[in-house]
Every structure is written in structure tokens, then in C-alpha cells.
Design an enzyme around this catalytic site. Structure first.
Site, PDB file in Angstrom:
ATOM      1  N   ARG A  38       0.813  -1.219   0.000  1.00  0.00           N
ATOM      2  CA  ARG A  38       0.000   0.000   0.000  1.00  0.00           C
ATOM      3  C   ARG A  38       0.848   1.270   0.000  1.00  0.00           C
ATOM      4  O   ARG A  38       0.454   2.286  -0.549  1.00  0.00           O
ATOM      5  CB  ARG A  38      -0.928   0.004   1.202  1.00  0.00           C
ATOM      6  CG  ARG A  38      -1.986  -1.055   1.052  1.00  0.00           C
ATOM      7  CD  ARG A  38      -3.062  -0.870   2.071  1.00  0.00           C
ATOM      8  NE  ARG A  38      -4.082  -1.897   1.905  1.00  0.00           N
ATOM      9  CZ  ARG A  38      -5.060  -2.096   2.764  1.00  0.00           C
ATOM     10  NH1 ARG A  38      -5.157  -1.346   3.819  1.00  0.00           N
ATOM     11  NH2 ARG A  38      -5.944  -3.036   2.549  1.00  0.00           N
ATOM     12  N   ASP A 149     -14.907   9.413  11.344  1.00  0.00           N
ATOM     13  CA  ASP A 149     -13.853   8.469  10.945  1.00  0.00           C
ATOM     14  C   ASP A 149     -12.527   9.213  11.044  1.00  0.00           C
ATOM     15  O   ASP A 149     -12.489  10.441  11.084  1.00  0.00           O
ATOM     16  CB  ASP A 149     -14.073   7.960   9.514  1.00  0.00           C
ATOM     17  CG  ASP A 149     -13.382   6.617   9.286  1.00  0.00           C
ATOM     18  OD1 ASP A 149     -14.075   5.573   9.357  1.00  0.00           O
ATOM     19  OD2 ASP A 149     -12.152   6.601   9.054  1.00  0.00           O
TER      20      ASP A 149
END
Ligand SMILES: C[S@@+](CC[C@H](N)C(=O)[O-])C[C@H]1O[C@@H](n2cnc3c(N)ncnc32)[C@H](O)[C@@H]1O
Length: 279
Positions: A38, A149
């Protein structure tokens, strides 16, 4: 795979400790390839050849921007509408009728929090159920849905409110036709009246004290703790308890569990907990 930049032991240890201390997310050794995969793209975008150089940048980044980039790449924002549908049935059949009784007595603020909301699928599902239940009364009642979030990328998608058809596979057809608008390209946008019901904010659940003023009747914190170790999970559950109203409920993911010995909430049914009983 040749695009993958190798992450050495010391660099991985640094990343794991850094992410754990700041966000409570535990990166075990099995995650090493995933992390390298990633982050490799990010390193290339910055023109950086090694992880030591990259973490040096993260460490010295006074703006905190690179930390956010790093975190966005590491967290998984997977979610979909009507995920774990029995929770939504409980909401419609048990919680909303209870809320209706309180709201109709007047002077009652009914508050729901989607903690770890990813791209907003959970919070918008809740908003649809609330609107479905209260109908035209919805906008007159004091009902608030907060969705938070840590990932700015997820919050930006939530604010856009446009989703691939695949995110809608559990949504009953009647809801799809009432609350989603096809925008072409197999994408669907959340209807305006649903969007307007949810307030999205950035919040780190691992904060020492949650920066929240109000108590909540209902907290959905589902599929978030999977990232956390026992200590972080217990810290989070205690924080959630401190902002749950008495008689309020906590929903966690079905694949998660809370340790009965240390959990301040009472177990109600699978993945549903309550804070005492309100009279
Ligand atoms: C798998 S998603 C779950 C979404 C939704 N609750 C559901 O069940 O479908 C987990 C979310 O938790 C968020 N998250 C992870 N650690 C967090 C933290 N320390 N503070 C706030 N959010 C966090 C991630 O960014 C991600 O969007």
C-alpha cells in the site's frame, strides 16, 4: 510485484509502533507485505526510494499531513449499505419506537453516532431507516446522526455520497428506489433529504478523551475494533460508555466481541450491548 519497495525490519517496527501509539491500530508481522504494497505507491509518488527515507519524512512532518496520508493507506474502509441487517431490524423494531415515545413527550434530543463510519454507508442506512420510520415528521423532530472516521479519504467519499452498485446489494429494493438516484455508470447517489440528516466529522477514536459534548442514545462502532489490541479495545469501550446515555445501546460488529469481565456495558443480544436501563 517488482513495483514493491522492500520494507526492512527496523522500518516496519517503527511503522508498527508509530501507528499503534497514535491510532491504537496493531500492525502484526503478517501485515508487512500489505503495508509495503500500500505504501510503495506513495513513496514513488513522492520520488522516495526507501522506507527509511519515507519514515524520516513522516517523523519530521510538522504539518501532520503525511501522517494522515499514511493512515489513509493503512486503514481499510470497507463497508456497504445494510451491513449486518439484524442490527437495523433491531433499530427499526425496538429502538425507534422507544425513541418515538420519548420524542413525542417533547424536549428530547435523540442522538445516534456511527463511530468509524468509513465512506458513510452505515450512517446513511441509519438515516434511511429513521426517515422511513418517522416519515414527514422526521425534519420536525430533534434527531441527530453524527458519523466520524479518522480517514479523510473516507470522509470525502461520504460527503460525496456516490456509490458503486456493489455497495447496494443488501439494500431492499424499496429503499433503493426511494433514497438512491442512479447517476449512470452503475453508480448511485444518496438522496438529498438523507444526506442532510448526517453530520460527518473527523475523529480519532483513540483520543485520550472523546471531544464530544452530547451523550448518545445509540452508538454503532462496528468492524472498527478488529484493528485494535485488547488494551486499545478496552480504552475505546470505556470511552464509548462514557458518552452513552443511560438506557442507550452499543452495536459492535458480529465478528467482534467484548470481554465480559472488563466491559462496562450489559450484554443484550449478539453484538448489541446496553448501558443500564432508562426509566
Ligand atoms: C471496516 S470500516 C467499518 C465501517 C462500518 N462501521 C461498517 O461496519 O461497515 C473501519 C473504519 O474504522 C476507521 N478507523 C480505524 N481506526 C480508527 C481510529 N483510531 N479512529 C477513528 N476511526 C478509525 C477506519 O478508517 C475505517 O473507515
Amino acid at each position: 510485484m517488482s513495483d514493491l519497495i522492500r520494507i526492512g525490519d527496523a522500518d516496519f517496527r517503527f511503522a508498527a509502533l508509530f501507528i499503534y501509539e497514535r491510532f491504537g491500530i496493531r500492525l502484526t508481522d503478517e501485515k508487512r507485505i500489505l503495508v509495503a504494497g500500500r505504501l510503495s505507491k506513495r513513496l514513488r509518488a513522492l520520488g522516495i526510494a526507501s522506507f527509511s527515507e519515507y519514515f524520516e519524512l513522516v517523523r519530521n512532518d510538522g504539518t501532520g499531513k503525511e501522517v494522515v496520508e499514511l493512515l489513509n493507506l493503512i486503514t481499510t474502509n470497507h463497508s456497504f449499505f445494510f451491513r449486518e441487517a439484524d442490527h437495523f431490524e433491531f433499530l427499526s423494531k425496538v429502538i425507534l419506537p422507544r425513541a418515538k415515545a420519548r420524542l413525542s413527550r417533547g424536549n428530547y434530543a435523540f442522538r445516534i453516532w456511527s463511530a468509524g463510519c468509513a465512506a458513510g454507508e452505515e450512517a446513511y442506512t441509519i438515516a434511511m431507516l429513521v426517515r422511513e420510520y418517522f416519515g414527514t415528521e422526521t425534519d420536525r423532530l430533534d434527531i441527530g446522526i453524527l458519523a466520524t472516521d479518522i480517514s479523510m479519504a473516507a470522509l470525502a467519499s461520504a460527503a460525496r455520497g456516490v456509490y458503486d452498485e456493489a455497495k447496494l446489494h443488501e439494500m431492499p429494493p424499496a429503499y433503493r428506489s426511494r433514497y438512491m438516484e442512479e447517476t449512470g455508470d452503475r453508480k448511485y447517489a444518496v438522496a438529498k433529504e438523507i444526506k442532510g440528516m448526517v453530520l460527518f466529522k473527523k475523529l480519532n477514536l483513540m483520543s485520550e478523551r472523546l471531544p464530544l459534548k452530547h451523550g448518545f442514545d445509540i452508538i454503532f462502532c462496528r468492524n472498527v475494533m478488529i484493528y485494535f489490541d485488547t488494551a486499545s479495545r478496552e480504552h475505546l469501550v470505556n470511552s464509548l460508555y462514557s458518552v452513552t446515555k443511560s438506557g442507550g445501546n452499543l452495536f459492535i460488529g458480529h465478528s467482534e466481541s467484548l470481554r465480559r469481565e472488563t466491559c462496562p456495558f450489559e450484554y443484550l443480544s449478539p453484538a448489541i450491548y446496553s448501558r443500564g436501563e432508562a426509566k
